[in-house]
Design a protein around this motif. Structure first.
Motif, short mmCIF file in Angstrom:
data_model
loop_
_atom_site.label_atom_id
_atom_site.label_comp_id
_atom_site.label_asym_id
_atom_site.label_seq_id
_atom_site.Cartn_x
_atom_site.Cartn_y
_atom_site.Cartn_z
N GLU A 99 70.84 58.00 35.07
CA GLU A 99 70.24 59.00 34.19
C GLU A 99 68.90 58.44 33.72
OE1 GLU A 99 72.03 58.77 29.73
OE2 GLU A 99 73.36 59.56 31.28
N ARG A 100 67.94 59.34 33.58
CA ARG A 100 66.59 58.89 33.26
C ARG A 100 66.58 58.14 31.94
NH1 ARG A 100 62.10 63.35 32.97
NH2 ARG A 100 62.67 63.50 30.80
N PRO A 101 66.00 56.93 31.94
CA PRO A 101 65.93 56.17 30.69
C PRO A 101 64.85 56.73 29.77
CG PRO A 101 64.87 54.95 32.46
CD PRO A 101 65.47 56.19 33.07
N SER A 102 64.98 56.44 28.50
CA SER A 102 63.92 56.82 27.56
C SER A 102 62.66 56.02 27.91
CB SER A 102 64.34 56.49 26.13
OG SER A 102 64.43 55.08 25.97
N THR A 103 61.55 56.42 27.37
CA THR A 103 60.30 55.71 27.61
C THR A 103 60.41 54.27 27.14
OG1 THR A 103 59.07 57.78 27.38
CG2 THR A 103 57.81 55.74 27.19
N ALA A 104 60.95 54.06 25.95
CA ALA A 104 61.09 52.70 25.42
C ALA A 104 61.99 51.86 26.31
CB ALA A 104 61.65 52.75 24.00
N ARG A 105 63.10 52.43 26.76
CA ARG A 105 64.02 51.69 27.63
C ARG A 105 63.36 51.38 28.97
NH1 ARG A 105 67.31 48.05 28.61
NH2 ARG A 105 69.00 48.46 30.01
N PHE A 106 62.63 52.34 29.52
CA PHE A 106 61.95 52.11 30.79
C PHE A 106 60.91 51.01 30.65
CE2 PHE A 106 58.82 52.79 34.10
CZ PHE A 106 59.64 52.79 35.21
N LEU A 107 60.15 51.03 29.56
CA LEU A 107 59.17 49.96 29.33
C LEU A 107 59.84 48.59 29.30
CD1 LEU A 107 56.78 51.42 26.60
CD2 LEU A 107 56.12 50.61 28.86
N ALA A 108 60.98 48.51 28.63
CA ALA A 108 61.71 47.24 28.55
C ALA A 108 62.21 46.80 29.93
CB ALA A 108 62.88 47.37 27.58
N ILE A 109 62.76 47.72 30.68
CA ILE A 109 63.27 47.40 32.03
C ILE A 109 62.13 46.96 32.94
CG2 ILE A 109 64.30 48.41 34.11
CD1 ILE A 109 65.94 50.22 32.16
N LEU A 110 61.03 47.72 32.93
CA LEU A 110 59.89 47.39 33.79
C LEU A 110 59.24 46.08 33.37
CD1 LEU A 110 58.20 48.24 36.19
CD2 LEU A 110 56.78 49.60 34.63
N THR A 111 59.16 45.83 32.07
CA THR A 111 58.59 44.57 31.58
C THR A 111 59.43 43.39 32.06
OG1 THR A 111 57.60 45.64 29.65
CG2 THR A 111 57.97 43.26 29.51
N ASP A 112 60.74 43.49 31.94
CA ASP A 112 61.62 42.42 32.44
C ASP A 112 61.44 42.21 33.94
OD1 ASP A 112 62.71 41.78 30.00
OD2 ASP A 112 64.53 42.98 30.29
N TYR A 113 61.39 43.28 34.67
CA TYR A 113 61.22 43.19 36.13
C TYR A 113 59.91 42.49 36.47
CZ TYR A 113 60.53 44.51 40.97
OH TYR A 113 60.29 44.48 42.33
N MET A 114 58.83 42.89 35.79
CA MET A 114 57.51 42.31 36.09
C MET A 114 57.46 40.84 35.69
SD MET A 114 55.90 44.57 37.72
CE MET A 114 54.58 43.41 37.97
N LYS A 115 58.03 40.49 34.54
CA LYS A 115 58.06 39.07 34.13
C LYS A 115 58.79 38.24 35.16
CE LYS A 115 59.74 39.00 29.99
NZ LYS A 115 60.11 38.79 28.59
N ASN A 116 59.95 38.71 35.59
CA ASN A 116 60.73 37.97 36.58
C ASN A 116 59.97 37.86 37.90
OD1 ASN A 116 62.84 37.58 34.80
ND2 ASN A 116 63.93 39.41 35.46
N ARG A 117 59.34 38.95 38.32
CA ARG A 117 58.61 38.97 39.58
C ARG A 117 57.42 38.01 39.54
NH1 ARG A 117 59.43 40.11 44.75
NH2 ARG A 117 59.79 42.30 44.65
N ILE A 118 56.65 38.06 38.48
CA ILE A 118 55.46 37.22 38.37
C ILE A 118 55.85 35.76 38.16
CG2 ILE A 118 53.46 36.71 36.89
CD1 ILE A 118 53.12 39.81 36.67
N ASN A 119 56.84 35.51 37.30
CA ASN A 119 57.26 34.13 37.04
C ASN A 119 57.90 33.47 38.25
OD1 ASN A 119 56.24 34.21 34.46
ND2 ASN A 119 58.19 34.74 33.53
#
Length: 140
Positions: A99-119
């Motif tokens: 189910e579509r996440p809220s904007t805040a939840r999506f930002l948190a998920i995408l931020t975690d993904y990007m941190k893990n990917r870049i790190n």
């Protein structure tokens, strides 16, 4: 598009590439606003605790917009990404989250993904990828 040049270009390029792969194109202002919001949240994760008080106003200052327009643009960006249903979105969200996440939840998920990917040092960008701000080489 960005007012401030106080950001890491390589990290921002990775965020741009992921957003493109998620189906969000750079002709939406929300593309750049989402990029900035994710990048700032990567640097200061506590911002994600109060999205309406910390993220939206910061993005609004950066883009000389109202926080309400930022909220709307980010919500639209999440809807576009959700509607695209790309394989990368399914990878980021994992199995069972459909189910579509809220904007805040999506930002948190995408931020975690990007941190893990870049790190992890795994870059998504290839030498042939063209991103906003790049100049495409002339092919003869």
């Amino acid at each position: 598009m960005f007012i401030s040049l106080d950001y890491n270009r390589e990290e921002m390029d990775e965020i741009f590439l992921v957003l493109h792969q998620l189906g969000l194109s750079s002709n939406y202002l929300g593309f750049y606003q989402m990029s900035w919001a994710v990048w700032r949240a990567m640097k200061e994760p506590e911002r994600l605790l109060m999205v309406t008080k910390a993220v939206y106003p910061d993005v609004a200052r950066q883009f000389r917009a109202s926080w309400e327009s930022v909220e709307r643009n980010l919500r639209t960006a999440v809807r576009i990404i959700w509607d695209a249903q790309t394989p990368l979105l399914r990878e980021i969200l994992g199995e069972g989250r459909w189910e579509r996440p809220s904007t805040a939840r999506f930002l948190a998920i995408l931020t975690d993904y990007m941190k893990n990917r870049i790190n992890s040092g795994q870059k998504l960008r290839g030498d042939d990828d063209i991103l906003p701000g790049d100049v495409e080489p002339i092919k003869s």
